[in-house]
Design a protein around this motif. Structure first.
Motif, PDB file in Angstrom:
ATOM      1  N   PRO A   2       6.443   2.909  -0.398  1.00  0.00           N
ATOM      2  CA  PRO A   2       5.801   3.257   0.799  1.00  0.00           C
ATOM      3  C   PRO A   2       5.824   1.854   1.691  1.00  0.00           C
ATOM      4  O   PRO A   2       5.626   0.900   1.335  1.00  0.00           O
ATOM      5  N   LYS A   3       6.317   2.037   3.041  1.00  0.00           N
ATOM      6  CA  LYS A   3       6.145   1.168   3.912  1.00  0.00           C
ATOM      7  C   LYS A   3       5.581   1.513   5.076  1.00  0.00           C
ATOM      8  O   LYS A   3       5.450   2.506   5.593  1.00  0.00           O
ATOM      9  N   PRO A   4       4.090   0.462   5.385  1.00  0.00           N
ATOM     10  CA  PRO A   4       3.601   0.951   6.283  1.00  0.00           C
ATOM     11  C   PRO A   4       4.065   0.583   7.906  1.00  0.00           C
ATOM     12  O   PRO A   4       4.796  -0.249   8.006  1.00  0.00           O
ATOM     13  N   GLU A   5       3.604   1.069   8.625  1.00  0.00           N
ATOM     14  CA  GLU A   5       4.110   1.029  10.021  1.00  0.00           C
ATOM     15  C   GLU A   5       2.510   1.025  11.154  1.00  0.00           C
ATOM     16  O   GLU A   5       1.675   1.491  11.032  1.00  0.00           O
ATOM     17  N   VAL A  34       4.203  -5.781  10.647  1.00  0.00           N
ATOM     18  CA  VAL A  34       4.511  -5.457   9.305  1.00  0.00           C
ATOM     19  C   VAL A  34       5.627  -6.450   9.042  1.00  0.00           C
ATOM     20  O   VAL A  34       6.639  -6.372   9.527  1.00  0.00           O
ATOM     21  N   VAL A  35       5.548  -7.316   8.270  1.00  0.00           N
ATOM     22  CA  VAL A  35       6.514  -8.416   7.735  1.00  0.00           C
ATOM     23  C   VAL A  35       6.775  -8.205   6.070  1.00  0.00           C
ATOM     24  O   VAL A  35       7.638  -8.922   5.875  1.00  0.00           O
ATOM     25  N   ALA A  36       6.626  -7.119   5.562  1.00  0.00           N
ATOM     26  CA  ALA A  36       7.040  -6.971   4.180  1.00  0.00           C
ATOM     27  C   ALA A  36       7.624  -5.500   4.076  1.00  0.00           C
ATOM     28  O   ALA A  36       7.242  -4.380   4.699  1.00  0.00           O
ATOM     29  N   GLU A  37       8.543  -5.427   3.108  1.00  0.00           N
ATOM     30  CA  GLU A  37       9.445  -4.132   2.839  1.00  0.00           C
ATOM     31  C   GLU A  37       8.367  -2.921   2.604  1.00  0.00           C
ATOM     32  O   GLU A  37       8.676  -1.710   2.601  1.00  0.00           O
ATOM     33  N   ASP A  38       7.616  -3.240   1.769  1.00  0.00           N
ATOM     34  CA  ASP A  38       6.702  -2.361   1.030  1.00  0.00           C
ATOM     35  C   ASP A  38       5.141  -3.187   0.719  1.00  0.00           C
ATOM     36  O   ASP A  38       5.101  -4.102   1.125  1.00  0.00           O
ATOM     37  N   CYS A  39       4.252  -2.174   0.427  1.00  0.00           N
ATOM     38  CA  CYS A  39       3.048  -2.773  -0.034  1.00  0.00           C
ATOM     39  C   CYS A  39       2.877  -3.520  -0.965  1.00  0.00           C
ATOM     40  O   CYS A  39       2.115  -4.290  -1.054  1.00  0.00           O
ATOM     41  N   GLY A  40       3.701  -3.457  -2.043  1.00  0.00           N
ATOM     42  CA  GLY A  40       3.745  -4.289  -3.258  1.00  0.00           C
ATOM     43  C   GLY A  40       2.363  -4.544  -3.840  1.00  0.00           C
ATOM     44  O   GLY A  40       1.817  -3.475  -4.383  1.00  0.00           O
ATOM     45  N   ASP A  41       1.877  -5.630  -3.960  1.00  0.00           N
ATOM     46  CA  ASP A  41       0.603  -5.894  -4.858  1.00  0.00           C
ATOM     47  C   ASP A  41      -0.725  -5.741  -3.996  1.00  0.00           C
ATOM     48  O   ASP A  41      -1.820  -6.222  -4.482  1.00  0.00           O
ATOM     49  N   CYS A  42      -0.964  -5.113  -2.987  1.00  0.00           N
ATOM     50  CA  CYS A  42      -2.049  -5.076  -2.269  1.00  0.00           C
ATOM     51  C   CYS A  42      -2.346  -3.308  -2.109  1.00  0.00           C
ATOM     52  O   CYS A  42      -1.284  -2.680  -2.208  1.00  0.00           O
ATOM     53  N   ASP A  43      -3.556  -3.197  -1.441  1.00  0.00           N
ATOM     54  CA  ASP A  43      -3.709  -1.788  -1.279  1.00  0.00           C
ATOM     55  C   ASP A  43      -3.387  -1.354   0.281  1.00  0.00           C
ATOM     56  O   ASP A  43      -4.686  -1.642   0.843  1.00  0.00           O
ATOM     57  N   CYS A  44      -2.490  -1.118   0.696  1.00  0.00           N
ATOM     58  CA  CYS A  44      -2.198  -0.804   2.097  1.00  0.00           C
ATOM     59  C   CYS A  44      -2.856   0.576   2.418  1.00  0.00           C
ATOM     60  O   CYS A  44      -3.349   0.617   3.783  1.00  0.00           O
ATOM     61  N   GLN A  45      -3.253   1.358   1.678  1.00  0.00           N
ATOM     62  CA  GLN A  45      -4.006   2.783   1.824  1.00  0.00           C
ATOM     63  C   GLN A  45      -5.424   2.230   2.250  1.00  0.00           C
ATOM     64  O   GLN A  45      -6.047   2.875   3.436  1.00  0.00           O
ATOM     65  N   SER A  57       0.315   3.741   9.577  1.00  0.00           N
ATOM     66  CA  SER A  57       0.715   4.828   8.946  1.00  0.00           C
ATOM     67  C   SER A  57       1.487   4.451   7.746  1.00  0.00           C
ATOM     68  O   SER A  57       2.155   3.234   7.744  1.00  0.00           O
ATOM     69  N   ILE A  58       1.658   5.056   6.595  1.00  0.00           N
ATOM     70  CA  ILE A  58       2.324   4.816   5.641  1.00  0.00           C
ATOM     71  C   ILE A  58       3.534   5.713   5.479  1.00  0.00           C
ATOM     72  O   ILE A  58       3.135   6.898   5.408  1.00  0.00           O
ATOM     73  N   GLU A  59       4.943   5.500   5.560  1.00  0.00           N
ATOM     74  CA  GLU A  59       5.934   6.437   5.349  1.00  0.00           C
ATOM     75  C   GLU A  59       5.978   6.915   4.008  1.00  0.00           C
ATOM     76  O   GLU A  59       5.918   6.301   3.005  1.00  0.00           O
TER      77      GLU A  59
END
Ligand code: SF4
Length: 59
Positions: A2-5, A34-45, A57-59
């Protein structure tokens, strides 16, 4: 992954998302970017839920 916007029309630059996910969100010019391609190791939610103006929002 998931990628945040961030909706820059809504963002008020409070910095909450950056403090929660510093690898994903970077404050620049008073807005979050947003400077990363995906949430990776953090909790973007958590960042989505914590944004006071619901600008993330998260795609
Ligand atoms: S939490 Fe929301 S309003 Fe605050 S900087 Fe991040 S996107 Fe902008």
């Amino acid at each position: 992954m998931p990628k945040p916007e961030v909706n820059h029309d809504l963002c008020i630059g409070c910095g909450t998302c950056e403090s929660l996910c510093p690898n994903v969100f970077k404050m620049e010019g008073g807005k979050s970017h947003v400077v990363a391609e995906d949430c990776g190791d953090c909790d973007c939610q958590e960042a989505v839920d914590s944004c006071p103006v619901s600008a993330i929002s998260i795609e």
